[in-house]
Each structure stands twice: as C-alpha cells, then as structure tokens.
Design an enzyme around this catalytic site. Structure first.
Site, PDB file in Angstrom:
ATOM      1  N   LYS A   1      -6.539   0.035   1.846  1.00  0.00           N
ATOM      2  CA  LYS A   1      -7.529   0.386   0.811  1.00  0.00           C
ATOM      3  C   LYS A   1      -6.800   0.760  -0.472  1.00  0.00           C
ATOM      4  O   LYS A   1      -5.612   1.148  -0.443  1.00  0.00           O
ATOM      5  CB  LYS A   1      -8.412   1.557   1.273  1.00  0.00           C
ATOM      6  CG  LYS A   1      -7.673   2.854   1.672  1.00  0.00           C
ATOM      7  CD  LYS A   1      -7.286   3.762   0.531  1.00  0.00           C
ATOM      8  CE  LYS A   1      -6.496   4.982   0.956  1.00  0.00           C
ATOM      9  NZ  LYS A   1      -5.940   5.755  -0.172  1.00  0.00           N
TER      10      LYS A   1
ATOM     11  N   ASP B   1      -8.872   9.381   6.026  1.00  0.00           N
ATOM     12  CA  ASP B   1      -9.276   8.044   5.563  1.00  0.00           C
ATOM     13  C   ASP B   1      -9.759   7.136   6.696  1.00  0.00           C
ATOM     14  O   ASP B   1     -10.135   5.989   6.443  1.00  0.00           O
ATOM     15  CB  ASP B   1      -8.104   7.348   4.848  1.00  0.00           C
ATOM     16  CG  ASP B   1      -7.792   8.004   3.510  1.00  0.00           C
ATOM     17  OD1 ASP B   1      -8.704   8.653   2.946  1.00  0.00           O
ATOM     18  OD2 ASP B   1      -6.650   7.874   3.041  1.00  0.00           O
TER      19      ASP B   1
HETATM   20  P1  ATP Z   1      -1.766   9.080   3.959  1.00  0.00           P
HETATM   21  O1  ATP Z   1      -2.484   9.276   2.668  1.00  0.00           O
HETATM   22  O2  ATP Z   1      -2.628   9.365   5.164  1.00  0.00           O
HETATM   23  O3  ATP Z   1      -0.397   9.725   4.002  1.00  0.00           O
HETATM   24  P2  ATP Z   1      -0.482   6.614   3.454  1.00  0.00           P
HETATM   25  O4  ATP Z   1      -1.067   5.267   3.253  1.00  0.00           O
HETATM   26  O5  ATP Z   1       0.140   7.215   2.228  1.00  0.00           O
HETATM   27  O6  ATP Z   1      -1.604   7.523   4.037  1.00  0.00           O
HETATM   28  P3  ATP Z   1       0.600   5.846   6.001  1.00  0.00           P
HETATM   29  O7  ATP Z   1       1.209   4.502   5.831  1.00  0.00           O
HETATM   30  O8  ATP Z   1      -0.726   5.928   6.643  1.00  0.00           O
HETATM   31  O9  ATP Z   1       0.568   6.586   4.573  1.00  0.00           O
HETATM   32  O10 ATP Z   1       1.684   6.739   6.772  1.00  0.00           O
HETATM   33  C1  ATP Z   1       1.713   8.114   6.703  1.00  0.00           C
HETATM   34  C2  ATP Z   1       2.521   8.679   7.875  1.00  0.00           C
HETATM   35  O11 ATP Z   1       1.858   8.368   9.102  1.00  0.00           O
HETATM   36  C3  ATP Z   1       3.940   8.164   8.012  1.00  0.00           C
HETATM   37  O12 ATP Z   1       4.767   9.279   8.168  1.00  0.00           O
HETATM   38  C4  ATP Z   1       3.947   7.352   9.292  1.00  0.00           C
HETATM   39  O13 ATP Z   1       5.138   7.462  10.038  1.00  0.00           O
HETATM   40  C5  ATP Z   1       2.791   7.947  10.096  1.00  0.00           C
HETATM   41  N1  ATP Z   1       2.110   6.944  10.948  1.00  0.00           N
HETATM   42  C6  ATP Z   1       1.636   7.142  12.175  1.00  0.00           C
HETATM   43  N2  ATP Z   1       1.056   6.042  12.661  1.00  0.00           N
HETATM   44  C7  ATP Z   1       1.149   5.089  11.726  1.00  0.00           C
HETATM   45  C8  ATP Z   1       0.741   3.726  11.657  1.00  0.00           C
HETATM   46  N3  ATP Z   1       0.127   3.114  12.667  1.00  0.00           N
HETATM   47  N4  ATP Z   1       0.994   3.063  10.516  1.00  0.00           N
HETATM   48  C9  ATP Z   1       1.605   3.699   9.477  1.00  0.00           C
HETATM   49  N5  ATP Z   1       2.028   4.966   9.512  1.00  0.00           N
HETATM   50  C10 ATP Z   1       1.805   5.674  10.620  1.00  0.00           C
END
Ligand code: ATP
Length: 283
Positions: free
Chosen positions: A10, A136
């Site tokens: 997103k 989210d």
């Molecule tokens: P958020 O705002 O929730 O932090 P984001 O898009 O910035 O979202 P994500 O890619 O969702 O970040 O990853 C955030 C953290 O979640 C990382 O530290 C990652 O290791 C952990 N994580 C756990 N499961 C997953 C997954 N399936 N895919 C990506 N990251 C994951």
C-alpha cells in the site's frame, strides 16, 4: 493442492496523527491505496498440526516472528483448525519501507487460509481478526482504497483514485515505525487536508489529489534520515506531481498520469537511488 494469494503493498495518500491515547497508541486517519507491487503467497495444507514458513530474505525471519506465521496461528486458534500449513512467501515488497509488506503478507494468509479450509468467513471478520496483529492488516485484508481510523483498524472503503503510474524510490535504509512514532510531538505536527483528498477521490480529480497528499510523519523521518528528503526533492525536480513519503518511510512515491513521463522519471531516479520501482495503482 496449493492456494495462491497476491499480497499487494500500500501507499499512504495521507497519514494524519490526531492524538496520543491513554493506552499509548496514537489515533490516526490514513487514506491508503493498493499498488501493483506484491508478494506472492503459496499455502499448502500439512496433515501434521504445525506452521512452516519458507522465504528467501535477509531481513525477514522465517519463524514465529513472521507476521504471516502470527496470522496463521491466530486463524487456527480462532477457528479450531487442527491441521497444519506450509506458507511460502515470494517477497517483492521491500522490507521496513513504509509499504506495509508484513501486513500484506498477514492479510494474504488470512484470506488464503479461509479459502484453503473453505470456511467462508467474511472479509469484515478477517479484518477484525487481523487488526490484532498489526495496524495495517485490516486495510490489507480488503485492499483497494480506504480510509483507516482508530489506530488503523476501522476501515471505510473509498472510490479509487484516477488511474495513474506510481514511481517509488527507497534509500538503502530501513525505518522502524515504532521509532518514528516515539518521536512525535503532537503540538508540532503537520496535519494533511484529509477532506480535500476525499473530495479529490470522489471527483476523480488527479491534480487536486496530487496537491493535497500529505503525511504527518515526514518531518520526523526527514530529521532522522535527511536522504529521504533529498529523494523527495529529486522526485519533484524530475517532474512527478503527488510526491510523498509513504507510512513512516523511507520510501517516497510520485504519482504520474502519462506512462512516458513516468518512465522518464523512473529512469532519472535510478541514477539517484538504488531501489526504484514503476508500478500502477491497483486501488
Ligand atoms: P510497518 O509500518 O508495520 O513497520 P513497513 O512496511 O514499514 O511496515 P514491513 O516490511 O512490514 O515494514 O516490516 C517491518 C518489520 O516486520 C521488519 O522488522 C520485518 O522483519 C518484520 N516482519 C515480520 N514478518 C514480515 C513479513 N512477512 N514481511 C516483511 N516483514 C516482516
């Protein structure tokens, strides 16, 4: 037989932080839309009662810390499923990027298990379940375009934005959402004009949308990571119109109507930043 689920990322067309609550969470108002940059999730039933995760990523754990694992665990417990599942995640969404990759995977697992075990649970119920995993996840269960309120769990569907291209540029850093929220000084925050974005979506008015995208967290992330601001400036310079940091960053996106212009900006940004994507809006 394996079940396949597409788990799209997103972007935030807006992110407004309204107040800090007594329980430590922040009340937010966020307009989000899905983009055609997606992880692919494959689910296969195991006769033994266990959850396995396989994926190739240096940054994402393949155990109970993975949000996809947490989603499967929650789903099995809630609906009393005694069988197991192997979850393969083909990861394309950059990690810790502000694009909701982990939430997208958790939501994809909830939708996929619903199909794998033929339970016909409504998306509303899956979203409610998912919101206990992460803010989210509820949005990602539905995808498309929506406004999220509360801490992100209250979802209202919105009309989709006018069709356009999205150029995404991510500097070589990960940003922790928790760290950024920890730095919030509510009195000093910028607040986007959410109503103007809602009007732009209703009117399918691309230029009104572009001139109103806004994110309360940008200034905080720019302060900690000035390279994110530089990427935003470069994207504006390159000619993109609705340019904004998504989530808590560090990914910056630009919206562009014409494909030829989007390709030009994409090529220009590649000279400036390592990870650059050119995709369409799905929402
Ligand atoms: P958020 O705002 O929730 O932090 P984001 O898009 O910035 O979202 P994500 O890619 O969702 O970040 O990853 C955030 C953290 O979640 C990382 O530290 C990652 O290791 C952990 N994580 C756990 N499961 C997953 C997954 N399936 N895919 C990506 N990251 C994951």
């Amino acid at each position: 037989m394996a079940i396949l689920e597409k788990a799209p990322a997103k972007i935030n067309l807006s992110l407004d932080v309204l107040r800090k609550r007594d329980d430590g969470y922040h009340d937010v108002e966020m307009i989000m839309t899905s983009i055609d940059l997606a992880d692919r999730i494959e689910l296969e039933q195991l006769e033994e009662d266990r959850i396995e995760i396989s994926l190739e990523s240096r940054y994402v754990p393949n155990d109970e810390r993975n949000l996809a694992y947490k989603a499967a665990q929650l789903f099995k417990k809630k609906y009393g499923i005694k069988k197991g599942v192997h979850i393969h995640i083909d990861k394309s969404i950059p990690v810790s990027a502000g694009l909701g990759g982990g939430s997208a995977d958790a939501a994809g697992v909830l939708r996929g298990l619903n199909r794998l075990w033929s339970l016909e649970i409504s998306l509303d119920e899956l979203a409610e379940l998912g919101s206990t995993i992460g803010a989210d996840v509820a949005f990602c269960v539905y995808g498309n375009t929506a406004i999220a309120r509360g801490y992100g769990e209250k979802i209202e569907q919105l009309p989709s934005p006018p069709p356009c291209w999205v150029v995404l540029a991510k500097p070589d850093i990960g940003v922790s959402t928790r760290t950024i929220f920890g730095q919030i000084d509510i009195g000093k925050l910028f607040h986007p004009d959410t109503t103007a974005i809602l009007d732009a979506l209703k009117e399918k008015n691309f230029s009104k949308l572009c001139s109103n995208v806004g994110n309360s967290l940008e200034e905080i992330t720019f302060g900690l990571h000035p390279e994110v601001l530089r990427i935003k400036e470069a994207m504006v310079q390159a000619g993109a119109t609705g340019v904004l940091m998504s989530g808590s960053g560090p990914t910056v996106y630009g919206l562009v109507e014409q494909q030829s212009k989007a390709t030009r900006i994409f090529n220009g940004m590649r000279g400036f930043c390592e990870e650059v994507y050119l995709v369409r809006l799905l929402g």
